[in-house]
Write an enzyme that holds these catalytic residues in place. Structure first.
Site, mmCIF file in Angstrom:
data_model
loop_
_atom_site.group_PDB
_atom_site.id
_atom_site.type_symbol
_atom_site.label_atom_id
_atom_site.label_comp_id
_atom_site.label_asym_id
_atom_site.label_seq_id
_atom_site.Cartn_x
_atom_site.Cartn_y
_atom_site.Cartn_z
ATOM 1 N N CYS A 3 0.859 -1.194 0.000
ATOM 2 C CA CYS A 3 0.000 0.000 0.000
ATOM 3 C C CYS A 3 0.891 1.239 0.000
ATOM 4 O O CYS A 3 1.666 1.441 0.941
ATOM 5 C CB CYS A 3 -0.913 -0.017 1.223
ATOM 6 S SG CYS A 3 -1.812 1.539 1.450
ATOM 7 N N CYS A 6 0.445 3.494 3.106
ATOM 8 C CA CYS A 6 1.116 2.924 4.290
ATOM 9 C C CYS A 6 2.612 3.166 4.192
ATOM 10 O O CYS A 6 3.259 3.518 5.194
ATOM 11 C CB CYS A 6 0.839 1.421 4.408
ATOM 12 S SG CYS A 6 -0.765 1.008 5.113
ATOM 13 N N ASP A 29 -0.512 16.078 -2.702
ATOM 14 C CA ASP A 29 -0.858 15.137 -3.766
ATOM 15 C C ASP A 29 0.189 15.226 -4.877
ATOM 16 O O ASP A 29 0.608 16.312 -5.273
ATOM 17 C CB ASP A 29 -2.251 15.458 -4.313
ATOM 18 C CG ASP A 29 -2.815 14.315 -5.134
ATOM 19 O OD1 ASP A 29 -3.785 13.676 -4.680
ATOM 20 O OD2 ASP A 29 -2.287 14.041 -6.241
ATOM 21 N N ASN A 86 -13.415 9.946 -1.683
ATOM 22 C CA ASN A 86 -13.903 9.049 -2.726
ATOM 23 C C ASN A 86 -13.959 7.631 -2.175
ATOM 24 O O ASN A 86 -13.020 7.181 -1.519
ATOM 25 C CB ASN A 86 -12.972 9.083 -3.943
ATOM 26 C CG ASN A 86 -12.999 10.425 -4.656
ATOM 27 O OD1 ASN A 86 -14.059 11.035 -4.774
ATOM 28 N ND2 ASN A 86 -11.848 10.881 -5.117
ATOM 29 N N GLY A 92 -14.061 6.953 -8.322
ATOM 30 C CA GLY A 92 -12.698 7.246 -8.754
ATOM 31 C C GLY A 92 -11.645 7.000 -7.698
ATOM 32 O O GLY A 92 -10.545 7.546 -7.789
ATOM 33 N N HIS A 97 -6.524 3.150 0.456
ATOM 34 C CA HIS A 97 -6.177 3.538 1.836
ATOM 35 C C HIS A 97 -6.900 4.859 2.052
ATOM 36 O O HIS A 97 -6.664 5.817 1.291
ATOM 37 C CB HIS A 97 -4.653 3.676 1.977
ATOM 38 C CG HIS A 97 -4.168 4.035 3.350
ATOM 39 N ND1 HIS A 97 -3.196 3.330 4.032
ATOM 40 C CD2 HIS A 97 -4.521 5.057 4.180
ATOM 41 C CE1 HIS A 97 -2.968 3.889 5.201
ATOM 42 N NE2 HIS A 97 -3.764 4.957 5.320
ATOM 43 N N HIS A 99 -8.331 8.311 2.414
ATOM 44 C CA HIS A 99 -7.655 9.611 2.302
ATOM 45 C C HIS A 99 -8.684 10.697 2.058
ATOM 46 O O HIS A 99 -9.588 10.548 1.246
ATOM 47 C CB HIS A 99 -6.594 9.607 1.204
ATOM 48 C CG HIS A 99 -7.060 9.092 -0.130
ATOM 49 N ND1 HIS A 99 -7.204 7.746 -0.391
ATOM 50 C CD2 HIS A 99 -7.433 9.733 -1.254
ATOM 51 C CE1 HIS A 99 -7.635 7.584 -1.628
ATOM 52 N NE2 HIS A 99 -7.788 8.781 -2.185
ATOM 53 N N HIS A 101 -9.248 14.358 0.663
ATOM 54 C CA HIS A 101 -8.648 15.390 -0.192
ATOM 55 C C HIS A 101 -9.009 16.766 0.350
ATOM 56 O O HIS A 101 -10.187 17.042 0.621
ATOM 57 C CB HIS A 101 -9.214 15.304 -1.621
ATOM 58 C CG HIS A 101 -8.897 14.068 -2.386
ATOM 59 N ND1 HIS A 101 -7.929 14.010 -3.361
ATOM 60 C CD2 HIS A 101 -9.444 12.827 -2.344
ATOM 61 C CE1 HIS A 101 -7.892 12.798 -3.892
ATOM 62 N NE2 HIS A 101 -8.810 12.053 -3.283
#
Ligand code: 5GP
Ligand code: ZN
Length: 112
Positions: A3, A6, A29, A86, A92, A97, A99, A101
């Site tokens: 991952c 991770c 990002d 998402n 999408g 994992h 997250h 945004h």
């Protein structure tokens, strides 16, 4: 398990980390969709919103409060920002994992 988020949390993969504590890591990002595009993740591997339970309520609160603090730090709190989670392929979600945004710094039409 392989991952990428991770690996970033464990510093085994590089990222531009902007915040870290016992529970969370936030980093820029790699392919920003807005002038400010930060991802806030739990250090614990949770694949998606589908895997959250009541136990995770404090964690979710911390993620949102941290996103707000990073919006202030990034000077986009007044101009506005979006927080996006998402979940799954139709939404999408590409990285499995959890997250959050944080997007801002310009018009966000067409983003989420
Ligand atoms: P999703 O589409 O899963 O909601 O968002 C995944 C996000 O992670 C995308 O915006 C993508 O650019 C970002 N991302 C994917 N791999 C990496 C990486 O290795 N490093 C960083 N910093 N961001 C990544
Ligand atoms: Zn993970």
């Amino acid at each position: 398990m392989n991952c990428i988020f991770c690996s970033i949390a464990k510093k085994k993969a590089s990222a531009e980390i902007v915040y870290e504590d016992d529970q969370l890591v936030a980093f820029k990002d790699i392919n920003p969709k807005a002038p400010v595009h930060i991802l806030i993740i739990p250090k614990e591997h949770i694949a998606s919103v589908n895997d959250l339970t009541e136990i995770n309520e404090p964690l979710l609160g911390q993620m949102i409060i941290r996103a707000k603090a990073l919006a202030v730090k990034s000077k986009i709190a007044r101009s506005g920002y979006k927080l996006v989670l998402n979940c799954g392929r139709d939404a999408g979600q590409l990285v499995d994992h959890l997250h959050l945004h944080l997007l801002g710094g310009g018009p966000l039409d067409g983003i989420a």
